[in-house]
Motif scaffolding. Structure first.
Motif, PDB file in Angstrom:
ATOM      1  N   GLN A 291      49.547  48.739  48.710  1.00 49.06           N
ATOM      2  CA  GLN A 291      48.097  48.605  48.842  1.00 49.06           C
ATOM      3  C   GLN A 291      47.395  49.203  47.621  1.00 49.06           C
ATOM      4  O   GLN A 291      46.406  48.647  47.132  1.00 49.06           O
ATOM      5  CB  GLN A 291      47.627  49.299  50.126  1.00 49.06           C
ATOM      6  CG  GLN A 291      47.997  48.560  51.397  1.00 49.06           C
ATOM      7  CD  GLN A 291      47.606  49.329  52.649  1.00 49.06           C
ATOM      8  OE1 GLN A 291      47.335  50.535  52.589  1.00 49.06           O
ATOM      9  NE2 GLN A 291      47.596  48.636  53.790  1.00 49.06           N
ATOM     10  N   ALA A 294      47.858  46.768  44.895  1.00 48.70           N
ATOM     11  CA  ALA A 294      47.009  45.585  45.116  1.00 48.70           C
ATOM     12  C   ALA A 294      45.566  45.876  44.704  1.00 48.70           C
ATOM     13  O   ALA A 294      44.896  45.037  44.090  1.00 48.70           O
ATOM     14  CB  ALA A 294      47.084  45.143  46.574  1.00 48.70           C
ATOM     15  N   ARG A 295      45.057  47.081  45.081  1.00 46.88           N
ATOM     16  CA  ARG A 295      43.698  47.434  44.683  1.00 46.88           C
ATOM     17  C   ARG A 295      43.582  47.530  43.164  1.00 46.88           C
ATOM     18  O   ARG A 295      42.585  47.105  42.583  1.00 46.88           O
ATOM     19  CB  ARG A 295      43.311  48.766  45.333  1.00 46.88           C
ATOM     20  CG  ARG A 295      43.004  48.675  46.804  1.00 46.88           C
ATOM     21  CD  ARG A 295      42.279  49.923  47.300  1.00 46.88           C
ATOM     22  NE  ARG A 295      43.068  51.124  47.088  1.00 46.88           N
ATOM     23  CZ  ARG A 295      43.940  51.608  47.966  1.00 46.88           C
ATOM     24  NH1 ARG A 295      44.155  50.961  49.118  1.00 46.88           N
ATOM     25  NH2 ARG A 295      44.608  52.722  47.720  1.00 46.88           N
ATOM     26  N   SER A 298      43.553  44.032  41.753  1.00 47.39           N
ATOM     27  CA  SER A 298      42.264  43.401  42.051  1.00 47.39           C
ATOM     28  C   SER A 298      41.165  43.930  41.135  1.00 47.39           C
ATOM     29  O   SER A 298      40.337  43.162  40.618  1.00 47.39           O
ATOM     30  CB  SER A 298      41.902  43.654  43.514  1.00 47.39           C
ATOM     31  OG  SER A 298      40.625  43.124  43.820  1.00 47.39           O
ATOM     32  N   ASP A 299      41.172  45.253  40.931  1.00 43.53           N
ATOM     33  CA  ASP A 299      40.164  45.846  40.045  1.00 43.53           C
ATOM     34  C   ASP A 299      40.331  45.346  38.612  1.00 43.53           C
ATOM     35  O   ASP A 299      39.340  45.066  37.916  1.00 43.53           O
ATOM     36  CB  ASP A 299      40.270  47.371  40.077  1.00 43.53           C
ATOM     37  CG  ASP A 299      39.823  47.944  41.422  1.00 43.53           C
ATOM     38  OD1 ASP A 299      39.142  47.218  42.169  1.00 43.53           O
ATOM     39  OD2 ASP A 299      40.165  49.116  41.691  1.00 43.53           O
ATOM     40  N   LEU A 301      41.601  42.487  37.636  1.00 40.39           N
ATOM     41  CA  LEU A 301      41.152  41.093  37.571  1.00 40.39           C
ATOM     42  C   LEU A 301      39.633  41.017  37.519  1.00 40.39           C
ATOM     43  O   LEU A 301      39.059  40.186  36.793  1.00 40.39           O
ATOM     44  CB  LEU A 301      41.681  40.321  38.793  1.00 40.39           C
ATOM     45  CG  LEU A 301      43.178  40.006  38.790  1.00 40.39           C
ATOM     46  CD1 LEU A 301      43.576  39.338  40.104  1.00 40.39           C
ATOM     47  CD2 LEU A 301      43.527  39.092  37.615  1.00 40.39           C
ATOM     48  N   PHE A 302      38.980  41.868  38.294  1.00 36.76           N
ATOM     49  CA  PHE A 302      37.518  41.883  38.270  1.00 36.76           C
ATOM     50  C   PHE A 302      36.996  42.280  36.888  1.00 36.76           C
ATOM     51  O   PHE A 302      36.062  41.659  36.360  1.00 36.76           O
ATOM     52  CB  PHE A 302      36.993  42.858  39.328  1.00 36.76           C
ATOM     53  CG  PHE A 302      35.496  42.947  39.369  1.00 36.76           C
ATOM     54  CD1 PHE A 302      34.745  42.000  40.034  1.00 36.76           C
ATOM     55  CD2 PHE A 302      34.839  43.977  38.704  1.00 36.76           C
ATOM     56  CE1 PHE A 302      33.366  42.077  40.058  1.00 36.76           C
ATOM     57  CE2 PHE A 302      33.452  44.059  38.728  1.00 36.76           C
ATOM     58  CZ  PHE A 302      32.720  43.112  39.405  1.00 36.76           C
TER      59      PHE A 302
END
Length: 471
Positions: A291, A294-295, A298-299, A301-302
């Motif tokens: 997790q 994953a965060r 995700s960060d 990619l943002f």
């Protein structure tokens, strides 16, 4: 096809061709002007000579006592004038006097008796060209019989001079074209030398050598702006390349720890037979690490999206205080646990993406609660400071080292260990995401830390409030 060939020429060749053609056109123009001026000069000279001879012949005819006397006087007057011809005929067609091998055309426009009003005539005969003046004059021996007198001059020597002048000018034009081409090539070649120097320096730029810059001080003024812009571009490339290198290193470092933990824990569990509960605990621990990974992905990619001129998904008008209050309610339990007071002051209309705004403020609020000591306070204020609306999150606590402040918004950066909290599972991307969100809204971020108070300020541009769609 010719245009394509011209485009294929080098800039030096184009400039050489342009300057050479310009020089040739100027020389040809001056040559043509000189030829015209010389021809007009000879015409004026012939007019003056013919007018003078007209006056002489008029005087001779007026003083003549007979035809023989007139012929004798006219013959004596022409002996000293080579290339001068005279024809004097009566109205009845009888010839008083005519120069050898000279027969003017029958239709010659009559001239006027006054010299300043005479019209010069031109014709060709037997390979020669003549200029002539014509007048009517009554002889002294017979005032009732008006003679038709034509005075002409052979222009052969004038034509030969004009022809020789034309040949000289043609040779000069060719030589001038060659000289102009050579000088033009030399001037263009030397003038473009700074471009070649800039090309040589640009060729040395690589991923390992980005510190090469264009020589702004040693290039002409016309190229100085180009050199400055190229240097600015290289500065940006070097900065971006350095950030990319740092990002790659930081990313490898950040991913290494959770992956290493997963591998070590899994290898330990697999090294011997375990009971079901141990496997379940190991899998639960692995899920937490996944997790976290994953965060982090995700960060990242943002952040990658925002750096590629990320467009705000949905712009709308909303009240800042209402969104902030929702966040305060979410973090209320954390604040109560540490006896931290959260105050919200002020309100204004924000134009942008509601969810992105919440995420930016949430990152700051979470960060403030993490670093605020027990019984401290956090204040969130909203105020208008044209042309921005400022959202400030301030908390009490230990000051941040001023040397660290400029790097707080860098990726994977964490402040000094004194401010680190083991309970945090962040990857050091929260403030980077906050800055990316504000910059996507064309805003800016700032941070201050002094006198036991740290304040993060988000500045959002004041939007067009004529659009009624807001909540």
């Amino acid at each position: 096809m010719k245009i394509e060939r011209l485009k294929a020429l080098s800039l030096t060749a184009r400039l050489t061709l342009f300057f050479t053609l310009t020089s040739v056109c100027i020389v040809l123009g001056l040559g043509s002007l000189l030829m015209y001026a010389a021809d007009q000069h000879f015409i004026d000279l012939d007019r003056f000579t013919l007018s003078d001879k007209q006056l002489l012949i008029k005087d001779i005819l007026t003083k003549s006592r007979s035809q023989d006397d007139a012929r004798k006087r006219l013959s004596e007057a022409l002996n000293h004038h080579h290339g001068m011809y005279i024809s004097a005929k009566g109205i009845d067609g009888s010839t008083l006097y005519s120069s050898d091998r000279f027969s003017p055309p029958g239709q010659v426009a009559p001239g006027l008796s006054q010299p300043d009003e005479q019209v010069i005539q031109r014709w060709q005969s037997q390979g020669r060209e003549y200029r002539a003046l014509r007048m009517q004059q009554s002889p002294g021996y017979d005032p009732t019989n008006a003679l038709d007198v034509v005075v002409a001059i052979d222009t052969k020597h004038h034509d030969e001079f004009i022809a020789q002048l034309g040949r000289t000018l043609a040779i000069y034009t060719v030589l001038a074209m060659i000289a102009s081409g050579m000088f033009s090539w030399f001037a263009a070649h030397q003038g473009l030398a700074p471009l070649r120097a800039m090309k040589s320096r640009a060729a040395t730029v690589s991923g390992r050598q980005l510190d090469e810059r264009m020589p702004v001080g040693s290039v002409p003024i016309e190229m100085a702006d180009l050199a400055k812009e190229l240097n600015s571009m290289l500065d940006r490339l070097q900065s971006d390349f350095q950030r990319l290198s740092d990002f790659s290193s930081d990313l490898a470092h950040e991913l290494r720890t959770p992956i290493s933990n997963l591998m070590t824990q899994t290898q330990v569990v697999l090294s011997s037979q375990r009971d079901t509960e141990t496997y379940r605990d190991t899998l639960a621990s692995n899920v937490e690490e996944f997790q976290r990974l994953a965060r982090m992905v995700s960060d990242m990619l943002f952040l990658a999206k925002t750096e590629r001129s990320f467009a705000i998904p949905q712009k709308e008008h909303f009240q800042a205080s209402s969104e902030i209050q929702k966040l305060v309610e979410f973090y209320d339990a954390v604040a109560e646990e540490k006896f931290i007071r959260i105050n919200v002051v002020g309100d204004d209309l924000i134009t942008g993406d509601r969810l992105m705004f919440r995420r930016a403020v949430s990152n700051l609020l979470s960060n403030a609660l993490r670093h605020t000591p027990s019984s401290g306070d956090v204040c969130i204020s909203v105020r208008k400071a044209e042309p921005y609306i400022e959202v400030a999150v301030a908390n009490s606590g230990e000051d941040i080292d001023p040397k660290v402040l400029p790097r707080l918004f860098d990726r994977f950066f964490r402040a000094d260990p004194a401010r680190a909290h083991p309970s945090s599972d962040g990857a050091g991307l929260g403030l980077s995401i906050t800055r990316a969100i504000v910059e996507a809204h064309s805003g800016k971020v700032a941070v201050t830390s002094e006198h036991g108070r740290t304040c993060f300020t988000l500045s959002f541009p004041v939007g067009d409030r004529s659009n009624p769609s807001h909540a």
